[in-house]
Scaffold this motif. Sequence first.
Motif, mmCIF file in Angstrom:
data_model
loop_
_atom_site.group_PDB
_atom_site.id
_atom_site.type_symbol
_atom_site.label_atom_id
_atom_site.label_comp_id
_atom_site.label_asym_id
_atom_site.label_seq_id
_atom_site.Cartn_x
_atom_site.Cartn_y
_atom_site.Cartn_z
ATOM 1 N N LEU A 1 1.000 -1.173 0.052
ATOM 2 C CA LEU A 1 -0.001 0.199 0.128
ATOM 3 C C LEU A 1 0.896 1.202 -0.049
ATOM 4 O O LEU A 1 0.496 2.396 -0.745
ATOM 5 C CB LEU A 1 -0.971 -0.017 1.211
ATOM 6 N N LEU A 2 1.863 1.218 0.880
ATOM 7 C CA LEU A 2 2.841 2.462 0.907
ATOM 8 C C LEU A 2 3.374 2.399 -0.587
ATOM 9 O O LEU A 2 3.634 3.595 -0.880
ATOM 10 C CB LEU A 2 3.834 2.200 1.985
ATOM 11 N N ALA A 3 4.015 1.726 -0.942
ATOM 12 C CA ALA A 3 4.870 1.615 -2.447
ATOM 13 C C ALA A 3 3.722 1.986 -3.599
ATOM 14 O O ALA A 3 4.020 2.777 -4.261
ATOM 15 C CB ALA A 3 5.215 0.455 -2.472
ATOM 16 N N LYS A 4 2.509 1.911 -3.424
ATOM 17 C CA LYS A 4 1.477 2.201 -4.433
ATOM 18 C C LYS A 4 1.315 3.741 -4.659
ATOM 19 O O LYS A 4 1.218 4.300 -5.492
ATOM 20 C CB LYS A 4 -0.067 1.481 -3.987
ATOM 21 N N VAL A 5 1.374 4.358 -3.437
ATOM 22 C CA VAL A 5 1.049 5.698 -3.358
ATOM 23 C C VAL A 5 2.293 6.639 -3.322
ATOM 24 O O VAL A 5 2.350 7.612 -3.425
ATOM 25 C CB VAL A 5 0.622 6.351 -1.923
ATOM 26 N N GLY A 6 3.589 5.910 -3.515
ATOM 27 C CA GLY A 6 4.736 6.432 -3.874
ATOM 28 C C GLY A 6 5.618 6.694 -2.726
ATOM 29 O O GLY A 6 6.448 7.510 -2.860
ATOM 30 N N GLY A 7 5.407 6.154 -1.496
ATOM 31 C CA GLY A 7 5.946 6.539 -0.277
ATOM 32 C C GLY A 7 7.175 5.458 -0.024
ATOM 33 O O GLY A 7 7.178 4.459 -0.754
ATOM 34 N N PRO A 8 8.239 5.632 0.618
ATOM 35 C CA PRO A 8 9.114 4.551 1.203
ATOM 36 C C PRO A 8 8.402 3.499 1.986
ATOM 37 O O PRO A 8 7.347 3.724 2.589
ATOM 38 C CB PRO A 8 9.869 5.188 2.228
ATOM 39 N N ALA A 9 8.750 2.308 1.693
ATOM 40 C CA ALA A 9 7.979 1.105 2.460
ATOM 41 C C ALA A 9 8.825 0.321 3.234
ATOM 42 O O ALA A 9 8.480 -0.708 3.783
ATOM 43 C CB ALA A 9 7.622 0.187 1.184
ATOM 44 N N THR A 10 10.268 0.620 3.150
ATOM 45 C CA THR A 10 11.170 -0.273 3.975
ATOM 46 C C THR A 10 12.096 0.839 4.756
ATOM 47 O O THR A 10 12.380 1.943 4.150
ATOM 48 C CB THR A 10 12.226 -1.045 3.282
ATOM 49 N N ILE A 11 12.678 0.176 5.789
ATOM 50 C CA ILE A 11 13.544 1.380 6.503
ATOM 51 C C ILE A 11 14.739 1.683 5.543
ATOM 52 O O ILE A 11 15.431 2.703 5.681
ATOM 53 C CB ILE A 11 14.190 0.646 7.643
ATOM 54 N N GLU A 12 15.194 0.822 4.488
ATOM 55 C CA GLU A 12 16.299 1.235 3.683
ATOM 56 C C GLU A 12 15.714 2.488 2.994
ATOM 57 O O GLU A 12 16.574 3.279 2.655
ATOM 58 C CB GLU A 12 16.715 -0.009 2.948
ATOM 59 N N GLN A 13 14.546 2.408 2.418
ATOM 60 C CA GLN A 13 14.041 3.579 1.399
ATOM 61 C C GLN A 13 13.892 4.702 2.113
ATOM 62 O O GLN A 13 13.928 5.806 1.807
ATOM 63 C CB GLN A 13 12.625 3.005 0.682
ATOM 64 N N LEU A 14 13.348 4.278 3.535
ATOM 65 C CA LEU A 14 13.206 5.823 4.349
ATOM 66 C C LEU A 14 14.516 6.315 4.801
ATOM 67 O O LEU A 14 14.519 7.548 4.927
ATOM 68 C CB LEU A 14 12.544 5.135 5.523
#
Length: 392
Positions: free
Chosen positions: A347-360
Motif C-alpha cells: 500500500l505504501l509503495a502504491k502511493v509512492g512512499g517509502p515502504a522499508t527502512i532502507e528506502q526511508l
Amino acid sequence: MRYEQSIISILNGLDQETRESIGMDTIVIEAGALSKAASYIAKHFSSVMIVVDDNTYRVAGKQLEQLLAEQQVDRVNTVFITPNHVGDVVADEQSLVELMLAAKQRQPDVLVAVGSGTIHDITRMVGYTLELPFISIPTAPSVDGFNSKGAPIILRGEKKTIVSIGPNAVFADLHILKSAPRELIAAGFGDILGKYTSLFDWTFGRITNEEPYMEQAYIITKQALNRCVGAVELIEQGEEQGIASLMSGLIESGIAMLIFGKSHPASGAEHHVSHYWEMDFIKKGKRQLLHGAKVGVSCTMIAELYHQLSAEDFGLQPDVRESVRNHWQVIKRGINDIPTANELRALLAKVGGPATIEQLGIAKELAEQALREAHRVRPERYTLLHAYNTAR
C-alpha cells in the motif's frame, strides 16, 4: 464540489457539550477554499498574523496575503519560521520564541497556520500560550494533526506532546493539496495506515491495563482508515476525490482525538518508534524525515512483530502480565485484523512512499534499537510493544 460531508455528519452526531469542547465552527475541503478562508478571517478578525516557512509562503501564504488585502484587512503580518542549522523547520524552543516575540510585538487577533504539521504545532502552541485563536490552512495532506489539540514539541532534544488548542476553522484548498509533492501525499497516507496498529494497541491497553476508551472515537478512526485505504487508487493517481478522501480522513482522525481528549486512537507503538527515530536524528544533528513516512514504515515493523508474537503465542508465556495471558485469544484475533507487513508495504509503495527502512533512510541498528526501547517514549501507554519488552 464539497467533500467534508462525512466530517459534518460526525460533528452533527455529537452532543452540544462535546461540539463546544472541540471549538471548530467551520471545516471546508474544496477547490478554492483559500478564498473562503480570507472571507472568514475578514469577517471575524481585524489584525492577522500568518505563520509560514519559505515553501508554504510560496504555495499559499502569498496568495492569502493578496486575498486578505482584497477583503480590506489592513493589519496583516507574515512571520517566516527560521529553519535550523540543517535546514529543517522544527517545533522547538527557538521556533516557539520566534513566533511568540513576533506576536507580542504585533498584537494580532488571530494566528493563521499556513503549512503542514510542524507549522501547525508551532502556531497552536504559541496560540495556547498567548491565548490567541488560530486558523488552519493545510498546504499538503501530510499528517492528521491539523485539527488536533496536541502539540508535539521538541524540548531540550526530547519530544513532548502538550495539550494546547485546536483551530477555530480549517480551510483545505484542493487546488493546493493536489499540487503538493508526492512524498507529502504519501506521508499523509502513511500516517493513516498507522491507525491499523494504533487502534489495536488502544484496544490492547484497554483490556490489559484498563486504559480509557471511547467507542465513538474508535469507530470514527476506523472508518476514516477504511475509506482512505479504499481510495488508494485515486490517491495514487492524484485525483481530486482521492486527495479529498485522504484530507477528510486525516481531519476525522484529528476529530477522534479531540472528542476523546487523548491521542490513543491515532498513536500507538508505530508512533513511539517514529518519535524515537526523530529524537535520534535531532541528537545527531541530522535532517528530519517526514512524520507520516516514518509512521508508515514503523507500522510495517510493528505489524511484523505483532504477527510474529501471535504465531509464537507470546501471551501464554509465564513471564507476561496476567492480564495479557487472560485475554490472549482476544488479543490474537485483534492481531489477525492487522494487515501483514507485506500488505502494508504494498500500500505504501502504491502511493509512492517509502515502504522499508532502507528506502526511508533508517539504519538497521536504529530500527532494531527502537523496537527494544521506543516503548519508553510514552511509558504510560501499555502497548503490545511495551508488554513484549518488559516481559523479557
